[in-house]
Design an enzyme around this catalytic site. Structure first.
Site: not given
Ligand code: TGC
Ligand code: FAD
Length: 387
Positions: A128, A133, A162-163, A242, A342, A366, A386
């Site tokens: 996914f 970067p 990306i996992t 997510l 320990g 996530e 945010f």
């Molecule tokens: P925002 O304007 O808030 O919303 C855009 C649209 O999306 C809807 N929405 C959601 N729907 C379902 N689930 C959610 N959690 C949702 N959050 C928002 C929302 O209602 C809206 O819909 P519509 O119809 O009005 O268009 O969006 P934003 O771009 O401002 O996002 C805000 C924020 C910061 C919360 C979001 O970007 C966020 O969650 N950031 C964190 C990034 C993150 O979690 N990345 C994960 C990457 S994947 C990963 O890490 C995989 S690890 C996998 C593994 O190994 O297990």
């Molecule tokens: P940044 O967004 O640069 O954040 C750095 C620091 O700033 C954090 O402490 C954060 O909390 C803080 N910060 C950022 N914004 C704010 C704010 N507005 N206010 C206050 N504090 C803030 N992604 C995928 O898409 N697919 C995957 O499969 C996937 N797998 C992963 C596997 C591993 C092992 C890891 C480490 C990451 C993976 N990710 C994946 C990416 C992961 O989702 C991101 O690392 C995560 O969303 C944080 O982004 P970043 O690392 O760029 O940190």
């Protein structure tokens, strides 16, 4: 495993069977050599298809040979996998919640037929691609773009962290569609053997070592129109995936904490110092009491989430609360467990320090802990903080 308030009695026969089958699988097939994989930085690849045969990928989805289990059974499965290692649960989360779920929810009939049965069996692996970067916590800033070409789209950009990327057959790539007004984010199914797709493994991680992580580049990668996910446009596409994965993480983290607790309690009743088991001293008992209380509270939150999800009433913000709370809990409690062991606690012979190191990633991916605080803060006040 810890069940202090008897949640077992709330489970159906099927849910107990799923939990017990997964627990047995982890005990027999994972625990014996997961520490070696962790040290070597490898994933136990022989388990990929075995996990498919056992129905561990997208177990809560229906059709296409998928198990269609309850949300509680899905959660219990994630709990048991993460009691083995967070890398194992990550494999199931990415495959099931981040790749199969969007194909199931937003894909065409042809995409579902092509990918879901093979992925369910673990014969094809998905990844996914959302994070870039320069765009982690704020994925809507993404620069990866898709431009219309004859019969399809050309993709350019890069994704990182990306996992499974280095071992994937297909990547779900989230990119801005430059040919539509407002450049909406759309999902593209990109086979990883397409021309212009390149991938690198990220090595030297000090966390989630038994999971393969990579970065990939898209250099004029052509995908035909039929590879676009037709059912969704905009950030709600990736964000709704997510929500599915974060739900599984809220359960999974509890599994890592439960395993840490079990190891610490066994050690405390076995290890003698000053003429009696260390578990007979008040300080160690207080640690166990706190650990059991925190784990039980997180279990209750996970079970309540399952009820809400089953009824279709679960809000993403409630999932954020559980991901945030349960991962922090597991991170803190695995550290206490490590401390109770320990010197032995810093070796790979015992799981708590491995869980503790893994949970640094789970705390970050996530949506970081901070981002979930902001999601809750927004929900509680109506004021987004945010930016
Ligand atoms: P925002 O304007 O808030 O919303 C855009 C649209 O999306 C809807 N929405 C959601 N729907 C379902 N689930 C959610 N959690 C949702 N959050 C928002 C929302 O209602 C809206 O819909 P519509 O119809 O009005 O268009 O969006 P934003 O771009 O401002 O996002 C805000 C924020 C910061 C919360 C979001 O970007 C966020 O969650 N950031 C964190 C990034 C993150 O979690 N990345 C994960 C990457 S994947 C990963 O890490 C995989 S690890 C996998 C593994 O190994 O297990
Ligand atoms: P940044 O967004 O640069 O954040 C750095 C620091 O700033 C954090 O402490 C954060 O909390 C803080 N910060 C950022 N914004 C704010 C704010 N507005 N206010 C206050 N504090 C803030 N992604 C995928 O898409 N697919 C995957 O499969 C996937 N797998 C992963 C596997 C591993 C092992 C890891 C480490 C990451 C993976 N990710 C994946 C990416 C992961 O989702 C991101 O690392 C995560 O969303 C944080 O982004 P970043 O690392 O760029 O940190």
């Amino acid at each position: 495993m810890l069940d202090y308030v008897g949640l077992e009695s709330e489970l159906s026969q099927e849910e107990r069977m799923v939990r017990d089958t997964a627990r047995e699988f982890v005990d027999e097939k994972v625990k014996p050599d997961i520490a070696d994989h962790w040290i070597d930085g490898t994933f136990p690849m022989d388990l990929v298809t075995e996990m498919g045969e056992m129905g561990f990928y997208a177990p809560n989805l229906d059709g296409y040979g998928l198990p269609n289990l309850s949300e509680t059974a899905y959660g219990l499965l994630m709990q048991e996998l993460e009691a083995g290692d967070s890398g194992l649960r990550s494999m199931a989360s990415v495959q099931g919640a981040l790749v199969m779920y969007p194909i199931h929810a937003f894909g065409s009939d042809e995409q579902k037929d092509e990918w879901l049965p093979d992925m369910g069996r673990g014969e094809k692996i998905g990844c996914f691609g959302l994070t870039e970067p320069q765009h982690g916590s704020n994925p809507s800033g993404m620069e990866t773009r898709a431009e219309e070409a004859d019969g399809g789209y050309v993709l350019n950009g890069s994704k990182t962290w990306i996992t499974n990327a280095p071992i994937a057959d297909v990547a779900i790539v989230w990119a801005r569609d430059k040919t539509s007004d407002d450049n909406p984010v759309r999902g593209f199914l990109v086979e990883t053997d397409r021309d212009g797709f390149s991938v690198n493994k990220i090595t030297e991680k000090l966390s989630l070592r038994a999971s393969i992580t990579g970065e990939f580049g898209l250099n004029d990668v052509f995908v035909p129109e039929e590879n676009v996910l037709p059912g969704v446009s905009g950030m709600k596409g990736p964000l709704s995936c997510l929500t599915q994965a974060r739900y599984g993480i809220a359960w999974g983290a509890v599994g890592a904490a439960m395993d840490s607790f079990k190891v610490a309690r066994d050690y405390a009743t076995d290890r003698d110092q000053f003429g009696k088991p260390i578990g007979g001293f008040q300080i160690q008992q207080e640690k166990l009491a706190e650990m059991a209380t925190q784990i039980t509270t997180a279990q209750l939150l996970a079970h309540r989430l399952a009820d809400l999800k089953e009824r279709g009433d679960l809000r993403p913000e409630q999932v954020s609360m559980a991901k945030r709370n349960n991962v922090r809990m597991a991170r803190d409690q695995s550290r206490i467990a490590r401390e109770m062991l320990g010197g032995n606690g810093i070796t790979a012979d015992y799981s708590p320090m491995r869980h503790m190191a893994n949970l640094e990633t789970v705390y970050t991916y996530e949506g970081t802990h901070d981002i979930h605080s902001l999601i809750l803060g927004h929900d509680l006040t109506g004021i987004p903080a945010f930016e």
